[in-house]
Design an enzyme around this catalytic site. Structure first.
Site, PDB file in Angstrom:
ATOM      1  N   THR D  95       0.886  -1.271   0.065  1.00 27.06           N
ATOM      2  CA  THR D  95      -0.006   0.167   0.132  1.00 27.06           C
ATOM      3  C   THR D  95       0.981   1.325  -0.143  1.00 27.06           C
ATOM      4  O   THR D  95       1.822   1.625   0.823  1.00 27.06           O
ATOM      5  CB  THR D  95      -0.979   0.129   1.262  1.00 27.06           C
ATOM      6  OG1 THR D  95      -1.982  -0.998   1.098  1.00 27.06           O
ATOM      7  CG2 THR D  95      -1.886   1.393   1.269  1.00 27.06           C
ATOM      8  N   LYS D 170      -8.146   2.343  -3.478  1.00 25.52           N
ATOM      9  CA  LYS D 170      -8.315   2.069  -2.174  1.00 25.52           C
ATOM     10  C   LYS D 170      -8.462   3.221  -1.232  1.00 25.52           C
ATOM     11  O   LYS D 170      -9.125   3.082  -0.080  1.00 25.52           O
ATOM     12  CB  LYS D 170      -6.785   1.319  -1.658  1.00 25.52           C
ATOM     13  CG  LYS D 170      -6.793   0.698  -0.651  1.00 25.52           C
ATOM     14  CD  LYS D 170      -5.676  -0.265  -0.360  1.00 25.52           C
ATOM     15  CE  LYS D 170      -5.694  -0.548   1.274  1.00 25.52           C
ATOM     16  NZ  LYS D 170      -4.697  -1.273   1.812  1.00 25.52           N
ATOM     17  N   LYS D 238      -4.563   8.952   8.136  1.00 30.14           N
ATOM     18  CA  LYS D 238      -3.549   9.200   6.926  1.00 30.14           C
ATOM     19  C   LYS D 238      -4.598   8.939   5.527  1.00 30.14           C
ATOM     20  O   LYS D 238      -4.331   9.728   4.771  1.00 30.14           O
ATOM     21  CB  LYS D 238      -2.514   8.439   6.967  1.00 30.14           C
ATOM     22  CG  LYS D 238      -1.515   8.905   5.867  1.00 30.14           C
ATOM     23  CD  LYS D 238      -0.421   7.794   5.795  1.00 30.14           C
ATOM     24  CE  LYS D 238      -1.107   6.546   5.233  1.00 30.14           C
ATOM     25  NZ  LYS D 238      -0.153   5.394   5.335  1.00 30.14           N
TER      26      LYS D 238
END
Lengths: 298, 298, 298, 298
Positions: D95, D170, D238
């Site tokens: 990621t 995502k 985040k």
């Protein structure tokens, strides 16, 4: 000019006194009669009850604590309504919601009387200085007739049209005020956490285009986390709620006011409802370890 | 006093002119040299490039369009850095982010020079009137040395500590300003939909504790849906974003600023980015039938 | 078991039918009598008015359109109240606010009757399938007595304590649902603007831990900007407002719900109140040039 | 099929094991070599370094901790890049942000290699079960070639187009998830303060259209104020921040996500950053007396 005045709280006393000073013949009444004494010494007459005052005076002003009192002074025994006739004018300067205002208006006008609602912007100091801003609505002729009295109590009065508009305008003003306070609080809080001097921030704001009396007045005490109640937080939050309800009625989204309102609720949940509304800063800036109460044995 | 001045846009020209008026010997430079002519007529000398000016003057001011220009004026060929020595002071008054400011600071001080960042609060009119508010940070002695020059350009300067604090303070001020504007817009919009006079709202605000120069200046044009760009909306939105990033860094939640920022994004999505930031009112108040485009055959 | 059923709208008809199917002897009543015919063919008896039904049946269910109808069916002439005695039970499954519910409860219990409020979660399809979720509150013994009937109409019933709790629980559930829908809408909108396939986003959501029936059901039609009203947006917005009022009462800030509520207001301001509440997506995603109406000659 | 696998953390180990189980010849590498032993026992070969593995295998997968590690594994000495040729394919399943992804993509393709980014949705358990959802983007032919490997590691893979789209998708999914969690938290908190059973709320949600795996999994531990970190709050915050930045880029306002993000910041300010992101409930629901620290002697 012969006028009546009902309600001698902090605001009402100062307002009635300004009427006396400007040469009005004022007959006063207050639920707790002792509060009349001071003004009587200064030249006021003392009425026994609201009905008595309305009977004596063609125009009667009222400055009462809340909607319940405003209603009871009109509708109860020996109330305003008993002596309302076609020659009488009633000017309610209390801060009430538009439904309360409309009830009183309807009752007074059905008996042939004339009605003006006239909530004010400004608190103790402007009341004493005769510097209130008066938001009047209702009977236009009565409004014009009482302008000399408004000039004694305020620096400026506005005629806003139908009964209810005074209350609505006040909500809009207080909503802007409430959101400015939350924005100001966020600025003070982030300045502090970022290592900037909060006092310097106040100084800079004061010199720029967005400098205003509220920041100037409340900023310094907020930095000391001191919130002496000039306008209690629970009342500010109530006005935010009612302003949002007004927006709901007319389908105007107000996300900034909505989020500000939640911050005032947050402050209430922290037990700050009786502090000044600037105590919302405490809710915005709180720094503490909230990990107490978290289960760690999982 | 012999000083250099780099960058003669609207702001820089007015600022350099005020230095000349107050008796400074000013050598100016601008990427487009034609812009220097006017000031040369008023007594300025004309430098060939930034390095040339720094060589000639012990103290050089800069007022540049954006971070990219601020960097290129320092680091490119014939840039400031080439002539920085231990006797030189460089004062960058451009509005840049704290990273840009730190890069310039590091480069200047590594060559022995002294650096002050000094972004300003105020736009064209205050620049012309010598009434800017100057948010200085960095070398304390250099700051003290240039106070006479700051006094020529501004009505007040503040020393805020380490380089970066000037930029941060400006973000905090602009964030409060941006949220005040969205709250103001919501108030104007709901007043309109509720049938209240917006002009009366402006008048009432102006008389009360929250009255301020921004409402007074921008309110009347906002009512006409006219937004001549004094401070472009896209720049205000950028400052909201950066202020929120500052809050993120120090873990200070700022929901009112966050929601206000989304309203500025909304305004951008409506094509308003080059209008004045008060055009957020247009996004808040828009009234139109959006049912176009909805499928009805389902 | 002999039961009465008042109110044969889409929901009520399906619910009464399930009672019949499960062997209850059902006597039905509806303001427009024609709606009873179908169920009479299926075995129901037809009552002349609410009082008549309560007289005949020890337990009477109601599924009415809104609080006003719920009140009139109880309090009007030939209403429920006229025949309430100590042996009677009244179960109101309508969606009403807790004040309405309390009024009915008080009136019924003062005459010695027993009362259960039992709003349902689920709309047409679950009503037909006997798969409603029933949120019951009030008289515990009556609740237990009617469980067989609840089992015929729903897949699960909950007993929530005092009258009012059924209404409150429903508000909390709908508030979560309303905020999930706004979050979902924001995701669909940003995916689209960022050049991602919205259909793929739906597919990915459906495979993960946050996949749920609402996204699955409404996502595909939302992508076509089609919002056939299963649950009208104005009702969802009303529930958001009431849930926020509940939060206000107990001093629980809910900023996510507050901002979501403003988006539903926005959708209302765009004329979408009678579409499905998923039409809030249209308000979130709208793309158009709003610079019309901006003055440019300033 | 001969494949390489870089990075044997919790996720990577489970994924490489599933490749082995499905008959792939896997050569593994990990910065801490000890972590390779287990898989070597299960049939994997052990590579000395990333370059070594790319030399040996035509296709190499990577599952690395964060963007820094992802970059160093490619660009450092003995890194992936050293052995990339036109016959090689590199599939990074870590990621990472879209900038990191683009850097790696550019470097690999400039040497003639092929690149696919393929972040996954799902954590430990789905990784072990081969039930990840794979969000792939980049070289279409390479994607098609590795589908058998994706099928061994995941239950479903999607091809999303250009490099960067995997990362963006995502973010959108996690943003929806983050806002659902704050809405859920507000619902749990207000239920509690209003005297409703939180457990019953969970039960009701689970039976309705908005019931989902996340509520089901995390609800019960949230009620105990226990937040064992499956997905740390700081990472969720985040992702909220980056999703909002994506919205900023494309001018899509997302007020619900913005307000949710501030709640996660609030949770961080309370010291909850290393707990599971469901700990935002603690920030939403906190009840305590914050009047400590308020000056009362004014």
């Amino acid at each position: 000019m012969e006028v009546g005045f009902l309600g001698l709280g902090i605001m009402g006393t100062a307002m009635a006194r300004n009427l006396i000073k400007h040469g009005f013949n004022v007959t006063v009444w207050n639920r707790t009669p002792a509060k009349c004494e001071e003004l009587v010494k200064e030249g006021a007459a003392h009425g026994r009850n609201p009905a008595d005052i309305v009977k004596k005076c063609n125009i009667t002003f009222a400055m009462l604590a809340d909607p319940d009192v405003a209603l009871s002074v009109v509708f109860d025994e020996n109330g305003v309504l008993e002596q309302i006739t076609s020659s009488k004018g009633y000017v309610d300067m209390s801060t009430v919601d538009s439904i309360t205002s409309s009830k009183i208006s309807k009752a007074v006008t059905e008996k042939g009387g004339r009605f003006v609602e006239a909530p004010v912007s400004g608190s103790k100091k402007p009341a004493e200085d005769g510097a209130l801003v008066i938001l009047a609505a209702g009977d236009k002729l009565l409004y014009e007739e009482v302008i000399p009295a408004f000039n004694a109590m305020g620096k400026k009065s506005f005629y806003l049209g139908d009964v209810g508009n005074g209350a609505k305008m006040k909500l809009v003003v207080n909503m802007i005020m409430g959101s400015m306070m939350t924005a100001f609080s966020e600025g003070l809080a982030v300045a502090d956490k970022a290592g900037l001097s909060q006092q310097t921030l106040l100084d800079i704001l004061d010199l720029g285009a967005i400098g205003n009396g509220m920041f100037r007045l409340k900023g310094p005490t907020m930095l000391q986390h001191s919130f002496p109640p000039a306008f209690p937080l629970k009342h500010q939050q109530k006005d935010m709620r009612l302003a949002l309800a007004l927006g709901d009625e007319v389908a105007q989204p107000m996300p900034v006011a909505a989020v500000s309102n939640e911050l005032y609720k947050k402050a209430r949940s922290l037990g700050l409802e009786d502090h000044d509304f600037s105590a919302v800063y405490h809710a915005v800036s709180e720094k503490h370890d909230a990990t107490n109460g978290i289960q760690t044995n999982t």
